[in-house]
Design a protein around this motif. Structure first.
Motif, short mmCIF file in Angstrom:
data_model
loop_
_atom_site.label_atom_id
_atom_site.label_comp_id
_atom_site.label_asym_id
_atom_site.label_seq_id
_atom_site.Cartn_x
_atom_site.Cartn_y
_atom_site.Cartn_z
N SER A 68 -46.52 -41.00 -3.73
CA SER A 68 -47.40 -41.71 -2.81
C SER A 68 -48.09 -40.38 -2.13
O SER A 68 -49.39 -40.32 -1.97
CB SER A 68 -47.50 -42.79 -2.31
N ASP A 123 -52.10 -45.54 -8.38
CA ASP A 123 -50.69 -45.60 -7.74
C ASP A 123 -50.27 -46.95 -8.20
O ASP A 123 -50.52 -47.93 -7.53
CB ASP A 123 -51.00 -45.39 -6.31
N GLU A 124 -49.51 -47.07 -9.26
CA GLU A 124 -48.71 -48.35 -9.53
C GLU A 124 -49.72 -49.42 -9.85
O GLU A 124 -49.57 -50.60 -9.32
CB GLU A 124 -47.57 -48.77 -8.58
MG MG Z 1 -45.29 -44.96 -3.62
#
Ligand code: MG
Ligand code: ADP
Length: 240
Positions: free
Chosen positions: A45, A163-164
């Motif tokens: 991240s 992100d995910e």
């Molecule tokens: Mg992360």
């Protein structure tokens, strides 16, 4: 390789005593899906925060379409065509799905004119056309993730950082999200994906980057990376 759309060179980010990103270099080919994997706290991240300008690097540079973007404001980087889909979608709950996506189209890349067509296209790519008129408040967690991706691509970004996007989704929802990412790639948008679900990563990625404690320990085709002993030790786990 054609000119990379994204180039990260000798990038480092220090938080007090912690080197969260340590001398990381890689380039992303346009039209590809590149996955970034690594254990929790590996710096995935943070890497996205550095690329989008939310954080300033301690050292190193980020270039987008061969132009240095290090130090530019986040909104300037977004206008140039870098968009991020957040893990926690915070839509305007009282607005419809289409209205939420329209906001992405309105505030996106400079020069995007046809807001209605862009909104329709983003809804279709995210597989949300049938939900266009529903209020965002009725969406499931999986549908909210799709909405977040739709909003992000409605900005007419050339590079999507996700992100995910599959975190917390069930296998059916995960497969649907992976299909969306494939369609986005087919539409010409380059995707950088942070994802934990290894089967999905191996299936969808053209290339896999592995971060461990801020360092890039592997970079290659999925099959190659999954056989790398350092990667197996750091992340995939050794068989009991
Ligand atoms: Mg992360
Ligand atoms: P990942 O996304 O791979 O799980 P992160 O990039 O979120 O990892 O975090 C990498 C490391 O940097 C972690 O140890 C985390 O605690 C630390 N970190 C992340 N953001 C900050 C911040 N803003 N301030 C201090 N430490 C941070």
């Amino acid at each position: 390789m054609s000119a990379p759309i994204l180039r990260v060179e000798a990038l480092s980010k220090r938080f007090r005593g912690l080197l969260a990103i340590s001398d990381v270099s890689f380039a992303v080919e346009p039209g590809s899906i590149t996955s970034v994997i690594g254990p929790n706290g590996a710096g995935k991240s943070t890497l996205f925060n550095l690329v989008t300008g939310y954080l300033a690097p301690t050292a190193g540079t980020v270039s987008f379409k061969e132009r240095t973007i290090t130090g530019l404001a986040t909104n300037r980087i977004a206008e140039l065509g870098v968009s991020r889909a957040f893990q926690i979608a915070r839509p305007f709950r009282d607005l419809s799905v289409a209205e939420n996506v329209r906001i992405g189209a309105l505030f996106g890349k400079a020069g995007a004119r046809d807001v209605a067509a862009t909104t329709r296209e983003a809804l279709a790519l995210a597989g949300m056309t049938h939900l266009a008129d529903e209020p965002a408040s009725v969406l499931t967690v999986g549908q909210l993730r799709h909405l977040e991706v739709a909003r992000a691509i409605a900005t007419r970004a050339d590079l999507l950082l996700a992100d995910e996007p599959c975190a917390g989704l069930n296998p059916t929802e995960t497969a649907a999200m992976i299909d969306v990412l494939r369609r986005i790639r087919a539409s010409g948008v380059t995707v950088v994906l942070v994802e934990h679900d290894m089967p999905s990563v191996m299936e969808v990625s053209d290339r896999v980057l592995v971060l461990d404690a801020g360092r890039l320990i592997a970079d290659g085709a999925p099959a190659e990376v999954s056989k790398n002993p350092q990667v197996i030790a750091a992340y995939l786990g050794t068989p009991d």
